[in-house]
Scaffold this motif. Structure first.
Motif, PDB file in Angstrom:
ATOM      1  N   GLY A   3     -16.435 -15.890  18.688  1.00 51.33           N
ATOM      2  CA  GLY A   3     -16.021 -14.711  19.420  1.00 51.33           C
ATOM      3  C   GLY A   3     -16.231 -13.448  18.618  1.00 51.33           C
ATOM      4  N   PRO A   4     -15.871 -12.304  19.202  1.00 47.57           N
ATOM      5  CA  PRO A   4     -16.084 -11.029  18.523  1.00 47.57           C
ATOM      6  C   PRO A   4     -15.325 -10.943  17.202  1.00 47.57           C
ATOM      7  CG  PRO A   4     -15.538 -10.699  20.848  1.00 47.57           C
ATOM      8  CD  PRO A   4     -15.267 -12.138  20.535  1.00 47.57           C
ATOM      9  N   VAL A   5     -15.931 -10.275  16.239  1.00 53.12           N
ATOM     10  CA  VAL A   5     -15.258  -9.997  14.970  1.00 53.12           C
ATOM     11  C   VAL A   5     -15.570  -8.562  14.570  1.00 53.12           C
ATOM     12  CG1 VAL A   5     -17.178 -10.964  13.652  1.00 53.12           C
ATOM     13  CG2 VAL A   5     -14.953 -10.663  12.557  1.00 53.12           C
ATOM     14  N   LEU A   6     -14.531  -7.836  14.207  1.00 52.63           N
ATOM     15  CA  LEU A   6     -14.679  -6.457  13.783  1.00 52.63           C
ATOM     16  C   LEU A   6     -14.223  -6.337  12.336  1.00 52.63           C
ATOM     17  CD1 LEU A   6     -15.364  -3.530  14.559  1.00 52.63           C
ATOM     18  CD2 LEU A   6     -12.980  -3.256  15.256  1.00 52.63           C
ATOM     19  N   THR A   7     -15.153  -6.014  11.444  1.00 49.38           N
ATOM     20  CA  THR A   7     -14.852  -5.829  10.033  1.00 49.38           C
ATOM     21  C   THR A   7     -14.671  -4.337   9.764  1.00 49.38           C
ATOM     22  OG1 THR A   7     -16.176  -7.764   9.462  1.00 49.38           O
ATOM     23  CG2 THR A   7     -15.653  -6.234   7.690  1.00 49.38           C
ATOM     24  N   ILE A   8     -13.602  -3.990   9.066  1.00 45.59           N
ATOM     25  CA  ILE A   8     -13.331  -2.586   8.764  1.00 45.59           C
ATOM     26  C   ILE A   8     -13.245  -2.410   7.254  1.00 45.59           C
ATOM     27  CG2 ILE A   8     -11.776  -0.627   9.084  1.00 45.59           C
ATOM     28  CD1 ILE A   8     -10.897  -1.894  11.720  1.00 45.59           C
ATOM     29  N   HIS A   9     -14.092  -1.533   6.725  1.00 51.90           N
ATOM     30  CA  HIS A   9     -14.125  -1.267   5.297  1.00 51.90           C
ATOM     31  C   HIS A   9     -13.561   0.120   5.026  1.00 51.90           C
ATOM     32  CE1 HIS A   9     -15.227  -1.258   1.155  1.00 51.90           C
ATOM     33  NE2 HIS A   9     -16.198  -0.355   1.296  1.00 51.90           N
ATOM     34  N   ASN A  10     -12.543   0.199   4.213  1.00 50.01           N
ATOM     35  CA  ASN A  10     -11.897   1.455   3.852  1.00 50.01           C
ATOM     36  C   ASN A  10     -12.357   1.861   2.455  1.00 50.01           C
ATOM     37  OD1 ASN A  10     -10.210   3.597   3.308  1.00 50.01           O
ATOM     38  ND2 ASN A  10      -8.344   2.361   3.143  1.00 50.01           N
ATOM     39  N   THR A  11     -13.172   2.905   2.359  1.00 50.02           N
ATOM     40  CA  THR A  11     -13.660   3.364   1.057  1.00 50.02           C
ATOM     41  C   THR A  11     -12.710   4.372   0.409  1.00 50.02           C
ATOM     42  OG1 THR A  11     -14.926   5.275   1.856  1.00 50.02           O
ATOM     43  CG2 THR A  11     -16.019   3.115   1.928  1.00 50.02           C
TER      44      THR A  11
END
Length: 216
Positions: A3-11
């Motif tokens: 299923g959908p996967v949303l990766t969020i990277h906080n720099t």
């Protein structure tokens, strides 16, 4: 996980709070941002989130000091495909959205929505267009000598000249006013029509549901 996967990277060097809006499906929210359900991502970390199949919604940065940031719209309603765009009508921040594997769109065009450094991009346009838009310091704040911008800002009351500067002159990979709307006819050749056409071109799709947001 399927299923959908949303990766969020906080720099950034601080925790960010992202507001989550849901039109359909569900998203695993954990906190509140901007008066609505949201998620936290720790500083200098990458977190993965698993929305339900066919989730359709938006995620926006609510940790900016003056206003909401870029609104990243994501639609997983079509299996195996993602429709998405960046909305800067109500705020601008340094944020991008695109497929995790950096693939291009199905039409062969680049696939990264949003802007990593909107101030730098606006400054490149300011160098050639400042005389036309220098009267809007709330949205385009110049340095004391007027040679560069020190801040860019956006809200729903921004004049057309400011929207045009960001959308058409600076070429932001986002939309600054709505695209085609049923029943709304805009005059051919007008600024409104040009902005509408540009907005329509920012509705993108890729043949994957593994997407990545980066907050700069």
């Amino acid at each position: 996980m399927a299923g959908p996967v949303l990766t969020i990277h906080n720099t950034r060097t601080r925790t960010i709070c992202l507001k989550v809006e849901t039109s359909s499906g569900s998203f695993p929210t954990t906190t509140v941002c901007g008066g609505a359900p949201g998620i936290n991502v720790p500083p200098m970390k990458t977190s993965a989130f698993y929305p339900s199949a066919k989730w359709n919604g938006a995620i926006s940065d609510f940790t900016t000091a003056r206003s909401p940031g870029t609104r990243l719209e994501i639609n997983f309603s079509e299996p195996g495909r993602t429709w998405y765009n960046a909305d800067m009508e109500f705020g601008i921040s340094s944020a991008t959205l695109g497929p995790t594997d950096h693939r291009k769109q199905s039409n062969g065009r680049a696939s990264l929505a949003g802007e990593q450094d909107p101030l730098a991009k606006a400054n490149a346009a300011w160098a050639v267009e400042k005389n036309r838009v220098s009267g809007f310091p709330k949205y385009l704040t110049p340095s004391k000598d007027g040679k560069r911008l020190v801040n860019v800002y956006m809200d729903k009351n921004a004049p057309r000249a400011v929207q045009s500067f960001f959308q058409l002159t600076a070429g932001f990979q986002a939309y600054l006013m709505p695209g085609s709307v049923a029943g709304v006819q805009r005059q051919k050749g007008s600024v409104e029509k040009m902005l509408e056409v540009a907005a329509d071109q920012k509705a993108w799709k890729v043949d994957t549901q593994a997407m990545r947001i980066t907050i700069f």
